[in-house]
Scaffold this motif. Structure first.
Motif, short mmCIF file in Angstrom:
data_model
loop_
_atom_site.label_atom_id
_atom_site.label_comp_id
_atom_site.label_asym_id
_atom_site.label_seq_id
_atom_site.Cartn_x
_atom_site.Cartn_y
_atom_site.Cartn_z
N VAL A 55 0.97 -1.17 -0.19
CA VAL A 55 0.48 0.39 0.39
C VAL A 55 0.74 1.01 -0.33
CG1 VAL A 55 -2.15 1.44 1.29
CG2 VAL A 55 -1.58 -1.41 1.49
N LEU A 56 1.00 1.90 -0.97
CA LEU A 56 1.45 2.71 -1.11
C LEU A 56 0.43 4.31 -0.48
CD1 LEU A 56 2.20 3.10 -5.13
CD2 LEU A 56 4.23 2.80 -2.72
N ASN A 57 1.46 5.28 -0.11
CA ASN A 57 1.49 6.86 0.42
C ASN A 57 2.03 7.89 -0.12
OD1 ASN A 57 1.79 7.77 2.74
ND2 ASN A 57 -0.20 8.30 2.17
N LYS A 83 0.11 -7.07 -5.38
CA LYS A 83 -0.58 -6.56 -5.98
C LYS A 83 -0.65 -4.85 -5.09
CE LYS A 83 -5.22 -6.44 -3.72
NZ LYS A 83 -6.33 -6.68 -2.78
N VAL A 84 -0.90 -4.05 -5.68
CA VAL A 84 -0.31 -2.86 -5.25
C VAL A 84 -1.46 -1.91 -5.44
CG1 VAL A 84 0.72 -0.59 -5.91
CG2 VAL A 84 1.48 -2.68 -6.91
N GLY A 85 -1.67 -1.29 -3.65
CA GLY A 85 -2.79 -0.54 -3.74
C GLY A 85 -2.58 0.84 -3.27
N TYR A 86 -3.38 2.08 -2.89
CA TYR A 86 -2.84 3.70 -2.61
C TYR A 86 -3.79 4.66 -2.18
CZ TYR A 86 -1.56 8.53 -3.18
OH TYR A 86 -1.40 9.44 -2.90
N HIS A 87 -2.84 4.59 -1.06
CA HIS A 87 -3.68 6.18 -0.06
C HIS A 87 -3.04 7.54 -0.06
CE1 HIS A 87 -7.43 7.12 2.71
NE2 HIS A 87 -7.90 6.68 2.01
N GLY A 88 -4.38 8.60 -0.24
CA GLY A 88 -3.30 9.79 -0.38
C GLY A 88 -3.46 10.03 0.87
N ALA A 89 -3.71 10.01 1.72
CA ALA A 89 -3.92 10.42 2.92
C ALA A 89 -2.45 11.05 3.67
CB ALA A 89 -3.82 9.47 4.33
N ASP A 90 -3.21 12.93 3.61
CA ASP A 90 -1.95 13.71 4.51
C ASP A 90 -1.73 12.89 5.72
OD1 ASP A 90 -0.74 15.32 5.51
OD2 ASP A 90 -1.62 17.33 4.11
N MET A 91 -0.29 13.16 5.71
CA MET A 91 -0.24 12.57 7.09
C MET A 91 0.17 13.06 8.33
SD MET A 91 0.83 9.05 7.37
CE MET A 91 -1.22 9.13 5.81
N SER A 92 0.11 14.72 7.91
CA SER A 92 -0.88 15.41 9.34
C SER A 92 -2.13 15.82 9.60
CB SER A 92 -0.21 17.00 8.69
OG SER A 92 -0.86 17.10 7.62
N LYS A 93 -2.80 14.87 8.75
CA LYS A 93 -4.56 14.67 9.98
C LYS A 93 -4.75 13.15 10.22
CE LYS A 93 -5.59 18.79 6.87
NZ LYS A 93 -5.09 19.21 5.61
N PRO A 94 -5.26 12.88 11.29
CA PRO A 94 -5.13 12.14 12.07
C PRO A 94 -6.36 11.30 11.51
CG PRO A 94 -5.36 13.57 13.85
CD PRO A 94 -4.53 14.49 12.38
#
Ligand code: NAD
Length: 256
Positions: A32-34, A52-63
């Motif tokens: 899982v990429l970010n 298998k590859v996934g991606y989530h664009g979460a901003d690590m400054s935002k819980p």
């Protein structure tokens, strides 16, 4: 070695995170990429390894976004077996000139995100009685440099959090360790080379020599591949009882 396992690497669209993700994928882990920026390039590189590859664009400054990312990993991959906390930023200024907003951002991204991903990954790892948490700290988790108050404070915090997590999981199949790189030539460091070249009025090669010469006795950059190799070792059975340690890969920086 990691066939059937899932590794989530924060900040893995670039630099060290991408290097570690590639190394884990070569061992068969789904990834899982970010991170920000180009996603398709890194995704294709990893897909080519047959996982298998996934991606989530979460901003690590935002819980709340971190929670959404962990829920995504659970829903799409059945949970996270290897968590690599890697996303990080830098800002350079004397303490009295350090913008409070930059301090908050660095503490949030470089330190607090590691707390949030860890607290959300641990229940699944404990239930499966296997997990690896690998925190990408820094030589600056062990020693300080001028003008890096927030970064040094955050990275020392990561080293401390690593020890607590390791103690709390000590009787389980979950381990937690930190990797402490010295200089690695990534976009984060190229910015510092550029700043040094501008300040000293020298070219890129000379600025690089000066930067390495100050801190890193090997005068060689550590590479993302070397850090990936260490991450693979920490995931191996040989590392089952390696707990709470900070592994410097710094060309001798912290031996001085
Ligand atoms: P980089 O700038 O190449 O990569 C940073 C990654 O983090 C990118 O994928 C970026 O998109 C992502 N990122 C940045 N802010 C984010 C946010 N708010 N949310 C989600 N993702 C975000 O940097 P790098 O040099 O590969 O650094 C990776 C880690 O290694 C950092 O924690 C850094 O402190 C640490 N580190 C780097 C060096 C070095 O010399 N490069 C040395 C020691 C430690």
């Amino acid at each position: 070695m990691l066939k059937g396992k899932t590794a989530l690497v924060t900040g893995s669209t670039s630099g060290i995170g991408l290097g570690v993700a590639l190394s884990l994928a070569r061992e068969g882990a789904h990834i899982v990429l970010n991170g920000f920026g180009d996603v398709e390039g890194p995704k294709a590189q990893i897909e080519a390894l047959g996982v298998k590859v996934g991606y989530h664009g979460a901003d690590m400054s935002k819980p709340a976004e971190i929670e959404a990312m962990m829920a995504y990993a659970e829903a799409e991959f059945g949970g996270v077996d290897v968590l690599v906390n890697n996303a990080g930023i830098q800002y350079v200024a004397n303490v009295e000139d350090f913008p409070a907003e930059r301090w908050d951002a660095i503490i949030a991204i470089n330190l607090s995100s590691t707390f949030h991903t860890t607290r959300l990954a641990l229940p699944g790892m404990k239930a499966r009685n296997w997990g690896r948490i690998i925190n990408i700290a820094s030589a600056h988790g062990l020693v300080a440099s001028v003008q890096k108050a927030a970064y040094v404070a955050a990275k020392h915090g990561v080293v401390g959090l690593t020890k607590v997590t390791a103690l709390e999981t000590a009787t389980s199949g979950v381990t937690c360790n930190a990797i402490c790189p010295g200089w690695v030539l990534t976009p984060l460091v190229q910015k510092q080379v550029d700043a040094r070249a501008a300040k000293d009025g020298v070219d890129n090669a000379e600025a690089t020599r000066r930067l390495l010469g100050e801190k890193q006795p090997s005068l060689q950059f550590t590479t993302p591949e070397q850090l990936g190799g260490l991450a693979v070792f920490l995931c191996s059975a040989a590392a089952d009882n390696v707990r709470g340690q900070s592994w410097a890969v710094d060309g001798g920086w912290t031996a001085q």
